[in-house]
Design an enzyme around this catalytic site. Structure first.
Site, mmCIF file in Angstrom:
data_model
loop_
_atom_site.group_PDB
_atom_site.id
_atom_site.type_symbol
_atom_site.label_atom_id
_atom_site.label_comp_id
_atom_site.label_asym_id
_atom_site.label_seq_id
_atom_site.Cartn_x
_atom_site.Cartn_y
_atom_site.Cartn_z
ATOM 1 N N TYR A 44 -0.799 29.933 -12.585
ATOM 2 C CA TYR A 44 -1.707 28.775 -13.006
ATOM 3 C C TYR A 44 -0.859 27.973 -13.918
ATOM 4 C CZ TYR A 44 -4.809 25.574 -15.682
ATOM 5 O OH TYR A 44 -5.335 24.564 -16.061
ATOM 6 N N SER A 87 -2.280 17.902 -16.645
ATOM 7 C CA SER A 87 -1.730 19.489 -16.524
ATOM 8 C C SER A 87 -2.558 20.207 -17.645
ATOM 9 C CB SER A 87 -0.251 19.161 -17.449
ATOM 10 O OG SER A 87 0.338 20.472 -17.456
ATOM 11 N N LYS A 129 1.081 24.257 -13.750
ATOM 12 C CA LYS A 129 0.773 23.128 -14.610
ATOM 13 C C LYS A 129 2.037 22.604 -15.312
ATOM 14 C CE LYS A 129 -2.498 22.288 -13.597
ATOM 15 N NZ LYS A 129 -3.402 20.854 -13.307
#
Length: 361
Positions: free
Chosen positions: A237, A184, A241
């Protein structure tokens, strides 16, 4: 800088491992966890974390290393480099474009057909996209925002499709030794899922307050947002994650007690990789001005190796408290928004809906 009170040092074997530890040193600390094993890593290129992790694994004589990427040339470059240093390992190339479910299904089908690889001991989902500089969202052929499609859905679908070979490995390994590692970022410390607008189609003013983008985070990257902002690559993004962590939590609920398979997620740190290759000159200057404590590729991969190999990290894994996240080679606590069982199950159901696929083993 991660606050020290969040670290759970008692849940790792080597308290001395930290942000400066090299991946190969972690591998050397757990040689028997690698020797004779079959390990798959996604997102491989010579200047990335995937290759650095593979290099560390290769140093301890695994039986097979599977390199997955959408670029055949990058896979070949990595295999050539690894073979030159570790010629006795068997290397396998797997073409995998995580942004398209068609490619994911084809890659999984190919891997399942390989008679030489009957089991997968460790799967490291390392591939990612980060759309530096993108002002307009990209939607994939499957109708999904690109970051979410690639960083989460692609890995979720691929891992579940190849689960029969992961389960096969678990029948041979001690409980907790067979693992799925989802790389992550630091996003789960502050971000969440945009549940009401996964595809980024709404303005900020139309979102629930707890789903609105952080003005502070965007300022850090030199970005301005307002109530009419619909899409930012940073927010997309971050969401993908966080999804990596929630996938991890939901996977443990299905796999740990039944099969002894453990899923863990992690923040590798801040590393200069190809992930930032599309950043503008201005964005690079802003990032450099942050005075980040950059890690080398090897230091950035060390937490991945701890997650994959350290037997002690499963000590905190219970049905009541699924401890699943690491940073700087140590276990670490996360906010409920990015790690709760409720949100994990919500994401699992959404992932089934978006892929038209249900899994039960």
């Amino acid at each position: 800088m991660i606050p020290q009170h969040l670290f759970r040092n008692s849940l790792t074997t080597h308290a001395e491992f930290d942000s400066k530890t090299d991946a190969i040193d972690v591998a050397k600390a757990f040689p028997r966890k690698v020797q004779g094993k079959t390990i798959l890593v996604t997102g491989v290129n010579k200047t990335g974390l995937g290759f650095s992790a593979l290099h560390a694994f290769a140093s301890q004589s695994p039986a097979h290393l599977i390199l997955a990427s959408r670029s055949s040339d990058k896979i070949k470059e990595c295999i050539d480099a690894l073979k030159a240093e570790f010629p006795n390992v068997k290397y396998h190339a797997l073409n995998l474009d995580l942004s398209t479910q068609k490619s994911v299904r084809a890659a999984a089908s190919e891997l399942l057909s390989w008679d030489e690889i009957d089991a997968l001991d460790i799967v490291v989902n390392c591939a990612a996209v980060f759309g530096f500089g993108e002002t307009q969202r990209t939607v994939t052929d499957d109708g999904l925002e690109l970051h979410f499609a690639t960083n989460h859905i692609g890995h979720w679908l691929f891992t579940n499709l190849i689960m029969p070979k992961i389960i096969k490995a678990a029948t041979r390994n001690p409980k907790g030794a067979t693992r799925v590692i989802n790389v992550s970022s630091g996003s789960p410390f502050t971000a969440g899922i945009r549940w009401s607008d996964i595809n980024f189609e709404k303005m900020t003013k139309d979102l629930p307050e707890d789903e609105q983008p952080s003005e502070f985070l965007h300022k850090m990257f030199g970005m301005t947002i307002n109530e009419e902002t619909v899409y930012t690559y940073l927010e997309a993004y971050n969401q993908s994650k966080v999804a990596n962590v929630l996938f991890t939590v939901a996977a443990n609920a299905r796999l740990y007690e039944k099969y002894g398979i453990v899923a863990l997620s992690l923040h590798p740190g801040i590393i200069r990789t190809e992930l930032g290759r599309n950043a503008t000159k201005e964005q690079r200057e802003i990032i450099n001005d942050m005075k980040n404590d950059y890690k080398t590729l090897s230091q950035g991969s060390s937490t991945t190796l701890v997650a994959a190999l350290d037997p002690k990290v499963v000590d905190g894994l219970t049905a009541q408290e699924p401890v699943v996240f690491l940073a700087d080679c140590k276990m670490i606590a996360l906010p409920p928004k990015s790690s709760s069982k409720e949100n994990a199950e919500r994401l699992w159901s959404l992932s089934e809906e978006l892929t038209q696929e249900k899994f039960s083993w």
